[in-house]
Design a protein around this motif. Structure first.
Motif: not given
Ligand SMILES: Cc1cc2nc3c(=O)[nH]c(=O)nc-3n(C[C@H](O)[C@H](O)[C@H](O)COP(=O)(O)OP(=O)(O)OC[C@H]3O[C@@H](n4cnc5c(N)ncnc54)[C@H](O)[C@@H]3O)c2cc1C
Length: 384
Positions: A337-362
């Motif tokens: 996830x580009x945020x400007x200033x030459x930086x980005x964040x990052x998200x990763x996870x399992x979208x098939x996890x139940x009851x809801x996706x487990x996504x971590x944002x760095x």
């Protein structure tokens, strides 16, 4: 089992990966035919850099014809009709029969569904629109810059947020930030709601920390190009001087006409095999509608089209050879996830996890931005 034909519709993310992987894992006696109406592949994430002058189109657009050297037959032409029962397509008047059909035509962009939208603003999701933003943004030295999401679902749930943060950074670099208000209007309840409350709050915080006004739950109904006004379903209006928009998305007409779409307006598939209700006919990428346990669909994103393409190629290669295991898409995904200033964040996870996706944002950092730049370079090297 000699001499089978696999026809792949679309040379975007899903089609490009499927064609390459199939060619790599299947014997040369089988034909791999890739059909694309534009005959070119665009690495779409780079539009976000193009809009602020950090890329030229020629650096991330490739001629699909170069895949011929790998033994992939590339046909530049429009698929006008699909017959899923007979597994055939009609391309510019000629019928092509297949033993396996892989549909990856993406989503059709439909700005005309919102009156006034196309006349009033720039389509962030097209090469022409992103180029126009790049060329005309410098005329904005004061007033209101609005990034508008016209409707859900739309591909790459992070893109409008990234676009707004990159444009905000660009205004700071041009030393006009204190005279330009930046806002995001969207029908969503928050950024990337499918990824859960932590990601939603995290991305919102990134946006608001840059003093970008965030206006969720605003469904645009009409745009007045003369008075530069947005009208919303909740009765509110907003003024803009410079409008960047994500247009409504629909399933391509050729897919709708083949009656491949379900109630969601997108193609239903088995969420692991990606097979449609027609045996031997697969659909991958943005054209599919995959419901998740929490009641929202799997987001439309290149990372999913990519992994779905790998799974389908593995399945078809196994069926062709009679050896090996079928592939299965497991719902894993990630994005920068580009945020400007030459930086980005990052998200990763399992979208098939139940009851809801487990996504971590760095948290954003220079290393994630470098990762995205490397990914762009590797993508264009690896598949061409
Ligand atoms: C600005 C932007 C940023 C993005 N950033 C990211 C990101 O960081 N991460 C991520 O995962 N995703 C991102 N995406 C989303 C990603 O690009 C899409 O999800 C992905 O391209 C979908 O792949 P696809 O194969 O389904 O369709 P596409 O890649 O859209 O390919 C469809 C292809 O089919 C062809 N086609 C369509 N109809 C026909 C027809 N009738 N006959 C012949 N050919 C046809 C088209 O010409 C096209 O080449 C971004 C998208 C945009 C616009």
């Amino acid at each position: 089992m000699a001499d089978k034909t696999i026809v792949i519709l679309g040379g975007g993310v899903g089609g490009l990966v499927t064609a390459n992987e199939l060619r790599r894992h299947s014997s040369r006696e089988h034909r791999v035919v890739l059909v694309d109406k534009d005959g070119r592949h665009v690495f779409w994430p780079s539009l976000l850099w193009l809009q602020v002058g950090l890329r030229e189109p020629q650096s991330f657009v490739r001629d699909l014809g170069v895949l011929e050297k790998k033994g992939i037959e590339v046909l530049k032409g429009e698929v006008e009709a699909i017959d899923p029962e007979r597994k055939s397509v009609r391309v510019d008047g000629t019928e092509i029969g297949a033993d396996y059909l892989v549909l990856s035509p993406g989503a059709e962009l439909a700005p005309e569904q919102i009156p006034g939208l196309a006349e009033a603003g720039h389509n962030l999701y097209s090469l022409e629109g992103a180029t126009a933003i790049r060329d005309q943004r410098k005329g904005l030295t004061e007033g209101d810059l609005v990034v508008l999401v016209a409707r859900t679902p739309f591909k790459c749930p992070a893109a409008p947020y990234e676009a707004a943060m990159l444009l905000e950074y660009d205004l700071r670099k041009r030393k006009v930030r204190d005279r330009v208000q930046v806002s995001i209007y969207t029908p969503e309840p928050g950024p990337m709601p499918v990824a859960g409350p932590d990601v939603l709050a995290g991305v919102r915080q990134l946006v608001e920390a840059r003093k970008i006004a965030y206006r969720p739950q605003h469904q645009v109904t009409e745009v007045d190009p003369a008075t530069k006004t947005l009208r919303f379903a909740n009765g509110e209006t907003a003024h803009f001087d410079f409008l960047v928009y994500v247009p409504p998305h629909v399933a391509p007409s050729v897919v709708r006409e083949a009656r491949l779409v379900g109630e969601s307006g997108w193609v239903p598939v088995d969420r692991h095999s990606m097979e449609t209700r027609f045996p031997g006919v697969y659909a991958i990428g943005d054209v599919t509608g995959i419901p998740l346990a929490l009641g929202l669909p799997l987001p439309k994103a290149g990372v999913f089209a990519h992994h779905e393409g790998e799974a389908v190629a593995q399945t078809i290669a196994a069926r062709l050879s009679g050896r090996g295991k079928a592939g299965a898409f497991d719902g894993q995904g990630e994005c920068f996830i580009e945020v400007g200033d030459g930086k980005a964040g990052f998200g990763r996870g399992n979208f098939y996890a139940e009851p809801r996706p487990t996504v971590k944002l760095y948290n954003p950092g220079r290393h994630w931005h470098a990762g995205k730049v490397l990914f762009e370079r590797d993508w264009l090297r690896r598949w061409f």
